[in-house]
Design a protein around this motif. Structure first.
Motif, PDB file in Angstrom:
ATOM      1  N   VAL A 113      32.945 -37.749   6.137  1.00 34.01           N
ATOM      2  CA  VAL A 113      33.771 -36.590   6.386  1.00 34.01           C
ATOM      3  C   VAL A 113      33.119 -35.134   6.412  1.00 34.01           C
ATOM      4  CG1 VAL A 113      35.990 -35.353   5.625  1.00 34.01           C
ATOM      5  CG2 VAL A 113      35.905 -37.832   5.129  1.00 34.01           C
ATOM      6  N   HIS A 114      32.938 -34.518   7.391  1.00 28.64           N
ATOM      7  CA  HIS A 114      32.145 -33.305   7.430  1.00 28.64           C
ATOM      8  C   HIS A 114      32.931 -32.239   7.273  1.00 28.64           C
ATOM      9  CE1 HIS A 114      28.444 -35.256   9.554  1.00 28.64           C
ATOM     10  NE2 HIS A 114      29.285 -36.252   9.768  1.00 28.64           N
ATOM     11  N   GLN A 115      32.218 -31.034   6.915  1.00 28.65           N
ATOM     12  CA  GLN A 115      32.816 -29.926   6.504  1.00 28.65           C
ATOM     13  C   GLN A 115      32.621 -28.880   7.750  1.00 28.65           C
ATOM     14  OE1 GLN A 115      31.505 -27.744   3.112  1.00 28.65           O
ATOM     15  NE2 GLN A 115      29.350 -28.135   3.425  1.00 28.65           N
ATOM     16  N   ASP A 116      33.506 -27.927   7.870  1.00 31.54           N
ATOM     17  CA  ASP A 116      33.204 -26.982   8.632  1.00 31.54           C
ATOM     18  C   ASP A 116      32.573 -25.648   7.969  1.00 31.54           C
ATOM     19  OD1 ASP A 116      35.309 -25.673   7.377  1.00 31.54           O
ATOM     20  OD2 ASP A 116      36.907 -26.022   9.029  1.00 31.54           O
ATOM     21  N   SER A 117      32.723 -24.479   8.880  1.00 30.15           N
ATOM     22  CA  SER A 117      32.130 -23.593   8.358  1.00 30.15           C
ATOM     23  C   SER A 117      32.786 -22.724   7.061  1.00 30.15           C
ATOM     24  CB  SER A 117      31.757 -22.275   9.484  1.00 30.15           C
ATOM     25  OG  SER A 117      33.101 -21.969   9.762  1.00 30.15           O
ATOM     26  N   GLN A 118      33.889 -22.999   6.981  1.00 27.52           N
ATOM     27  CA  GLN A 118      34.771 -22.820   5.823  1.00 27.52           C
ATOM     28  C   GLN A 118      34.887 -23.666   4.528  1.00 27.52           C
ATOM     29  OE1 GLN A 118      36.562 -22.173   8.958  1.00 27.52           O
ATOM     30  NE2 GLN A 118      35.466 -20.154   9.285  1.00 27.52           N
ATOM     31  N   GLY A 119      34.034 -24.798   4.654  1.00 27.58           N
ATOM     32  CA  GLY A 119      34.053 -25.648   3.571  1.00 27.58           C
ATOM     33  C   GLY A 119      35.285 -26.679   3.725  1.00 27.58           C
ATOM     34  N   LYS A 120      35.901 -26.468   4.763  1.00 25.76           N
ATOM     35  CA  LYS A 120      37.317 -27.424   4.993  1.00 25.76           C
ATOM     36  C   LYS A 120      36.819 -28.711   5.773  1.00 25.76           C
ATOM     37  CE  LYS A 120      40.347 -24.465   3.291  1.00 25.76           C
ATOM     38  NZ  LYS A 120      41.158 -24.646   2.016  1.00 25.76           N
ATOM     39  N   VAL A 121      37.687 -29.702   5.832  1.00 20.40           N
ATOM     40  CA  VAL A 121      37.536 -30.611   6.713  1.00 20.40           C
ATOM     41  C   VAL A 121      36.994 -30.368   8.062  1.00 20.40           C
ATOM     42  CG1 VAL A 121      38.406 -33.062   7.303  1.00 20.40           C
ATOM     43  CG2 VAL A 121      38.669 -32.515   5.003  1.00 20.40           C
ATOM     44  N   ASP A 122      36.084 -30.852   8.834  1.00 20.25           N
ATOM     45  CA  ASP A 122      35.842 -30.616  10.196  1.00 20.25           C
ATOM     46  C   ASP A 122      36.807 -31.708  10.757  1.00 20.25           C
ATOM     47  OD1 ASP A 122      35.084 -30.309  12.687  1.00 20.25           O
ATOM     48  OD2 ASP A 122      33.043 -30.173  12.395  1.00 20.25           O
ATOM     49  N   LYS A 123      37.852 -31.348  11.570  1.00 18.82           N
ATOM     50  CA  LYS A 123      38.649 -32.160  12.102  1.00 18.82           C
ATOM     51  C   LYS A 123      38.271 -33.033  13.473  1.00 18.82           C
ATOM     52  CE  LYS A 123      42.812 -29.697  10.794  1.00 18.82           C
ATOM     53  NZ  LYS A 123      43.879 -28.928  11.312  1.00 18.82           N
ATOM     54  N   ARG A 124      37.100 -32.217  13.998  1.00 18.23           N
ATOM     55  CA  ARG A 124      36.422 -32.884  15.065  1.00 18.23           C
ATOM     56  C   ARG A 124      35.201 -33.796  14.698  1.00 18.23           C
ATOM     57  NH1 ARG A 124      33.889 -27.976  17.169  1.00 18.23           N
ATOM     58  NH2 ARG A 124      34.143 -27.647  15.077  1.00 18.23           N
ATOM     59  N   ASN A 125      35.029 -33.998  13.420  1.00 17.65           N
ATOM     60  CA  ASN A 125      33.974 -34.939  12.844  1.00 17.65           C
ATOM     61  C   ASN A 125      34.123 -35.608  11.696  1.00 17.65           C
ATOM     62  OD1 ASN A 125      31.215 -35.683  13.108  1.00 17.65           O
ATOM     63  ND2 ASN A 125      30.255 -33.766  12.700  1.00 17.65           N
ATOM     64  N   VAL A 126      35.195 -36.437  11.839  1.00 18.94           N
ATOM     65  CA  VAL A 126      35.430 -37.361  10.633  1.00 18.94           C
ATOM     66  C   VAL A 126      34.977 -38.920  11.268  1.00 18.94           C
ATOM     67  CG1 VAL A 126      37.249 -38.540   9.090  1.00 18.94           C
ATOM     68  CG2 VAL A 126      37.212 -35.976   9.669  1.00 18.94           C
ATOM     69  N   LYS A 127      34.093 -39.433  10.765  1.00 13.20           N
ATOM     70  CA  LYS A 127      33.579 -40.758  11.292  1.00 13.20           C
ATOM     71  C   LYS A 127      33.880 -41.810  10.327  1.00 13.20           C
ATOM     72  CE  LYS A 127      29.683 -38.152  13.260  1.00 13.20           C
ATOM     73  NZ  LYS A 127      28.146 -37.917  13.335  1.00 13.20           N
ATOM     74  N   LEU A 128      34.128 -43.182  11.172  1.00 15.43           N
ATOM     75  CA  LEU A 128      34.312 -44.245  10.524  1.00 15.43           C
ATOM     76  C   LEU A 128      33.487 -45.345  11.236  1.00 15.43           C
ATOM     77  CD1 LEU A 128      37.497 -45.363   9.044  1.00 15.43           C
ATOM     78  CD2 LEU A 128      36.667 -47.049  10.832  1.00 15.43           C
ATOM     79  N   ASN A 129      33.129 -46.146  10.422  1.00 20.12           N
ATOM     80  CA  ASN A 129      32.242 -47.328  10.682  1.00 20.12           C
ATOM     81  C   ASN A 129      32.664 -48.597  10.167  1.00 20.12           C
ATOM     82  OD1 ASN A 129      30.313 -49.216  10.806  1.00 20.12           O
ATOM     83  ND2 ASN A 129      28.553 -47.972  10.747  1.00 20.12           N
TER      84      ASN A 129
ATOM     85  N   THR B 148      34.144 -59.279  14.606  1.00 17.53           N
ATOM     86  CA  THR B 148      34.169 -58.351  15.677  1.00 17.53           C
ATOM     87  C   THR B 148      32.642 -57.627  15.556  1.00 17.53           C
ATOM     88  OG1 THR B 148      35.149 -56.544  14.653  1.00 17.53           O
ATOM     89  CG2 THR B 148      36.568 -57.821  16.148  1.00 17.53           C
ATOM     90  N   GLY B 149      31.758 -58.019  14.505  1.00 19.61           N
ATOM     91  CA  GLY B 149      30.684 -57.008  14.672  1.00 19.61           C
ATOM     92  C   GLY B 149      30.960 -55.681  13.970  1.00 19.61           C
ATOM     93  N   GLU B 150      30.638 -54.827  14.657  1.00 15.81           N
ATOM     94  CA  GLU B 150      30.859 -53.296  14.092  1.00 15.81           C
ATOM     95  C   GLU B 150      31.641 -52.460  15.290  1.00 15.81           C
ATOM     96  OE1 GLU B 150      27.541 -50.313  11.875  1.00 15.81           O
ATOM     97  OE2 GLU B 150      26.807 -52.011  13.138  1.00 15.81           O
ATOM     98  N   ILE B 151      32.410 -51.648  14.506  1.00 17.90           N
ATOM     99  CA  ILE B 151      33.093 -50.757  15.423  1.00 17.90           C
ATOM    100  C   ILE B 151      32.924 -49.409  15.008  1.00 17.90           C
ATOM    101  CG2 ILE B 151      35.576 -50.205  16.268  1.00 17.90           C
ATOM    102  CD1 ILE B 151      34.661 -52.855  17.282  1.00 17.90           C
ATOM    103  N   VAL B 152      32.489 -48.367  15.422  1.00 14.10           N
ATOM    104  CA  VAL B 152      32.351 -47.030  15.117  1.00 14.10           C
ATOM    105  C   VAL B 152      32.950 -46.079  16.017  1.00 14.10           C
ATOM    106  CG1 VAL B 152      30.235 -45.303  14.660  1.00 14.10           C
ATOM    107  CG2 VAL B 152      29.913 -47.736  14.353  1.00 14.10           C
ATOM    108  N   GLY B 153      33.601 -44.973  15.141  1.00 13.04           N
ATOM    109  CA  GLY B 153      34.194 -44.152  15.985  1.00 13.04           C
ATOM    110  C   GLY B 153      34.511 -42.784  15.307  1.00 13.04           C
ATOM    111  N   ILE B 154      34.663 -41.984  15.895  1.00  9.45           N
ATOM    112  CA  ILE B 154      34.967 -40.580  15.345  1.00  9.45           C
ATOM    113  C   ILE B 154      36.833 -40.313  15.611  1.00  9.45           C
ATOM    114  CG2 ILE B 154      34.851 -38.043  15.548  1.00  9.45           C
ATOM    115  CD1 ILE B 154      32.109 -38.416  16.778  1.00  9.45           C
ATOM    116  N   LEU B 155      37.341 -39.796  14.399  1.00 10.91           N
ATOM    117  CA  LEU B 155      38.835 -39.864  14.453  1.00 10.91           C
ATOM    118  C   LEU B 155      39.226 -38.600  15.616  1.00 10.91           C
ATOM    119  CD1 LEU B 155      39.740 -40.117  10.853  1.00 10.91           C
ATOM    120  CD2 LEU B 155      39.715 -42.197  12.503  1.00 10.91           C
ATOM    121  N   SER B 156      40.336 -39.024  16.093  1.00 10.67           N
ATOM    122  CA  SER B 156      41.143 -38.136  16.949  1.00 10.67           C
ATOM    123  C   SER B 156      42.293 -37.992  16.240  1.00 10.67           C
ATOM    124  CB  SER B 156      41.045 -38.482  18.357  1.00 10.67           C
ATOM    125  OG  SER B 156      41.579 -39.626  18.733  1.00 10.67           O
TER     126      SER B 156
END
Length: 185
Positions: A118-134, A140-148
């Motif tokens: 869970v990445h932070q934006d410039s104000q220290g909040k959750v960067d909604k464009r950059n929450v990654k899940l692996n 199935t092996g591995e499924i990696v994605g960025i949440l939309s």
């Protein structure tokens, strides 16, 4: 069709987590908001400071609903994966917090590993464009994605994040709750 399945998965997960851990409260649904602010919400920058300074531990609890796109003439298959109280870690010089939970699948009771960033934006909040899940699944092996479609609810003691992504014929709906433990003395 994929958008409808994603929306259904996220809604089901949100109600599942809320029903298990909190009393469901009546909400005013006359407006749609992706961020709710309260008087003194926690944010990612304060979480990172506390974790790096060993002042307070934070935990992540969550669930994933994974839908597999049906083959022609078949129905969609799904599975749920949930985990509780996975410790949050942070690294000096990085702009994210991380959790590495293992959760039990409802379809075969196997343990799967999930890594969440869970990445932070410039104000220290959750960067909604950059929450990654692996998601590391044995079959199935591995499924990696960025949440939309990310929604974030801030509370005094917690943050709730919901979202979804599609990859390799899978639709993954995610609900994550971040909370802090009592202050260490």
């Amino acid at each position: 069709m994929k958008t409808i399945l994603s929306t259904i998965a996220v809604v089901c997960m949100v109600f599942s987590v809320k029903a298990n851990d909190l009393k469901i409260q009546k909400m005013n649904l006359s407006y749609s908001s992706t961020t709710v602010n309260v008087d003194d919400p926690i944010d990612l920058s304060s979480i990172m400071k506390d974790v790096l300074g060993n002042k307070r531990a934070y935990f992540m609890t969550g669930s994933l609903t994974i839908l597999k796109a049906p083959k022609k003439g078949d129905v969609a298959s799904s599975l749920d994966l949930s985990f509780r109280n996975s410790i949050i870690i942070a690294y000096k010089g990085r702009d994210y917090i991380q959790a590495n939970p293992k959760g039990k699948r409802n379809d075969n009771n196997q343990s799967n590993e999930v890594r969440i960033y869970v990445h932070q934006d410039s104000q220290g909040k959750v960067d909604k464009r950059n929450v990654k899940l692996n998601w590391k699944s044995g079959s199935t092996g591995e499924i990696v994605g960025i949440l939309s479609n990310v929604n974030v609810l801030y509370q005094n003691e917690s943050i709730l994040i919901t979202g979804s992504f599609q990859k390799n014929g899978y639709t993954v709906g995610v609900s994550l709750a971040i909370s802090k433990e009592a202050k260490l003395i």
